[in-house]
Design a protein around this motif. Sequence first.
Motif, PDB file in Angstrom:
ATOM      1  N   VAL A  72      30.763 -14.018   4.273  1.00 31.20           N
ATOM      2  CA  VAL A  72      30.783 -12.575   4.519  1.00 31.20           C
ATOM      3  C   VAL A  72      32.151 -12.178   5.086  1.00 31.20           C
ATOM      4  O   VAL A  72      32.728 -11.146   4.712  1.00 31.20           O
ATOM      5  N   MET A  73      32.677 -13.007   5.984  1.00 32.42           N
ATOM      6  CA  MET A  73      34.015 -12.764   6.519  1.00 32.42           C
ATOM      7  C   MET A  73      35.057 -12.783   5.404  1.00 32.42           C
ATOM      8  O   MET A  73      35.944 -11.921   5.342  1.00 32.42           O
ATOM      9  N   ALA A  74      34.959 -13.763   4.495  1.00 36.08           N
ATOM     10  CA  ALA A  74      35.910 -13.859   3.384  1.00 36.08           C
ATOM     11  C   ALA A  74      35.822 -12.634   2.477  1.00 36.08           C
ATOM     12  O   ALA A  74      36.853 -12.106   2.024  1.00 36.08           O
ATOM     13  N   ILE A 134      30.260 -12.521  -5.121  1.00 43.45           N
ATOM     14  CA  ILE A 134      30.945 -11.219  -5.142  1.00 43.45           C
ATOM     15  C   ILE A 134      32.430 -11.387  -4.842  1.00 43.45           C
ATOM     16  O   ILE A 134      33.282 -10.758  -5.478  1.00 43.45           O
ATOM     17  N   THR A 135      32.739 -12.249  -3.883  1.00 45.23           N
ATOM     18  CA  THR A 135      34.139 -12.488  -3.521  1.00 45.23           C
ATOM     19  C   THR A 135      34.923 -13.041  -4.699  1.00 45.23           C
ATOM     20  O   THR A 135      36.031 -12.577  -5.001  1.00 45.23           O
ATOM     21  N   GLN A 136      34.357 -14.024  -5.389  1.00 47.59           N
ATOM     22  CA  GLN A 136      35.044 -14.627  -6.517  1.00 47.59           C
ATOM     23  C   GLN A 136      35.180 -13.656  -7.686  1.00 47.59           C
ATOM     24  O   GLN A 136      36.242 -13.565  -8.333  1.00 47.59           O
ATOM     25  N   LEU A 137      34.118 -12.900  -7.972  1.00 53.48           N
ATOM     26  CA  LEU A 137      34.146 -11.972  -9.092  1.00 53.48           C
ATOM     27  C   LEU A 137      35.096 -10.809  -8.822  1.00 53.48           C
ATOM     28  O   LEU A 137      35.894 -10.426  -9.696  1.00 53.48           O
ATOM     29  N   TYR A 138      35.010 -10.256  -7.629  1.00 52.94           N
ATOM     30  CA  TYR A 138      35.817  -9.069  -7.330  1.00 52.94           C
ATOM     31  C   TYR A 138      37.303  -9.406  -7.258  1.00 52.94           C
ATOM     32  O   TYR A 138      38.154  -8.602  -7.639  1.00 52.94           O
ATOM     33  N   ALA A 141      39.008 -14.643  -8.390  1.00 56.13           N
ATOM     34  CA  ALA A 141      39.392 -15.942  -7.800  1.00 56.13           C
ATOM     35  C   ALA A 141      40.897 -16.038  -7.550  1.00 56.13           C
ATOM     36  O   ALA A 141      41.448 -17.141  -7.521  1.00 56.13           O
ATOM     37  N   GLN A 142      41.538 -14.882  -7.369  1.00 57.61           N
ATOM     38  CA  GLN A 142      42.973 -14.843  -7.132  1.00 57.61           C
ATOM     39  C   GLN A 142      43.266 -14.379  -5.713  1.00 57.61           C
ATOM     40  O   GLN A 142      42.633 -13.441  -5.212  1.00 57.61           O
ATOM     41  N   THR A 143      44.245 -15.004  -5.079  1.00 56.34           N
ATOM     42  CA  THR A 143      44.658 -14.604  -3.741  1.00 56.34           C
ATOM     43  C   THR A 143      45.321 -13.229  -3.789  1.00 56.34           C
ATOM     44  O   THR A 143      46.122 -12.952  -4.688  1.00 56.34           O
ATOM     45  N   VAL A 144      44.981 -12.382  -2.837  1.00 58.05           N
ATOM     46  CA  VAL A 144      45.552 -11.032  -2.763  1.00 58.05           C
ATOM     47  C   VAL A 144      46.802 -11.082  -1.888  1.00 58.05           C
ATOM     48  O   VAL A 144      46.735 -11.462  -0.716  1.00 58.05           O
ATOM     49  N   THR A 145      47.929 -10.707  -2.481  1.00 57.27           N
ATOM     50  CA  THR A 145      49.198 -10.702  -1.745  1.00 57.27           C
ATOM     51  C   THR A 145      49.678  -9.259  -1.559  1.00 57.27           C
ATOM     52  O   THR A 145      48.929  -8.313  -1.822  1.00 57.27           O
ATOM     53  N   GLY A 238      44.790 -12.168   1.367  1.00 58.17           N
ATOM     54  CA  GLY A 238      43.342 -12.169   1.218  1.00 58.17           C
ATOM     55  C   GLY A 238      42.957 -13.383   0.401  1.00 58.17           C
ATOM     56  O   GLY A 238      43.293 -13.459  -0.790  1.00 58.17           O
ATOM     57  N   ASP A 239      42.282 -14.338   1.005  1.00 56.27           N
ATOM     58  CA  ASP A 239      41.994 -15.619   0.354  1.00 56.27           C
ATOM     59  C   ASP A 239      40.532 -15.678  -0.074  1.00 56.27           C
ATOM     60  O   ASP A 239      39.639 -15.771   0.773  1.00 56.27           O
TER      61      ASP A 239
END
Length: 318
Positions: A72-74, A134-138, A141-145, A238-239
Amino acid sequence: MSLKEKLPPLSQLGPFIALAVACVVFGVTTDNFFTAANFALILQQVMVVGVIAIGQTLIILTAGIDLSCGMVMALGSIIMTKFAADFGLPPSLAILCGIAVTTLFGLVNGLLVTRIKLPPFIVTLGTFNIAFAITQLYSSAQTVTNVPESMLWLGNTFSVGESQIAYGVVLMVALYLAAWYWLRDTASGRHVYAVGNNPEATRLVGIPTDRVLLSVYVLAGLFYGIASLLTVARTGVGDPNGGQTENLDAITAVVLGGTSLFGGRGVILGTLAGAIVVGVLRNGLTLMGVSSVYQVLITGILVILAVAVDQLSRKGAR
């Protein structure tokens, strides 16, 4: 009254004794442990798990558990960073959106536990997987820079003597003090202990146990949102792959901090000590050149010992 009767219970003193012993051992066996810079580093390393562990403590005090906290934190961190970096939202609004999502997950967990009476373990195991998906789909699976600089402020440091203290560490300590005051000195805080100790007796005296439980899960979600901001501030991104072990780390901090997994007993400041104990162990063992595998092994042994001590103290109190 004797000195023994005046002293706090061993379960409350234990985390602080363990912390002192660990510091002495690593101070004697390593060269750089007792330095201001190293202690500042340990605090920075534990600030994210430390804040998650506040919410975890509240839930465990009610005899529940939350396996979803790390994911949830991620998810909260991905929401914050994508809204700010990709959609151009003002950082403050993006942060609020991330915290709102983590709080919503806390609300969902609480409603499933209180309204449908599902076991917290099963509920939060399910929401762990939902948050992960949800984290992976949204994020694809890419880090947000390209995170706005203002979202990283809590990762900045200020000088205290020869050490650099992160603003996030100050926030963590302030949150612990606020939670400690609330649990100790307010009626609603004491209701949390009452629900964990004996929910049926608490209900019979007129305390709305379901409302207390729901508020605890919502509050926990709020703390996970704050931890989302701290992890963004600490890493600068954002990892989507973060948060997968923070649930176990938070539970470890709570258990080592003396909070009973059976509910109704524990001191929130003990959780802070427990989180620092884990940080000190990993830091000290790293300075000694011990493999990370053995660090995990030692942490696991400590958790089992802490739960065993709690169980034995419960039997001795009967």
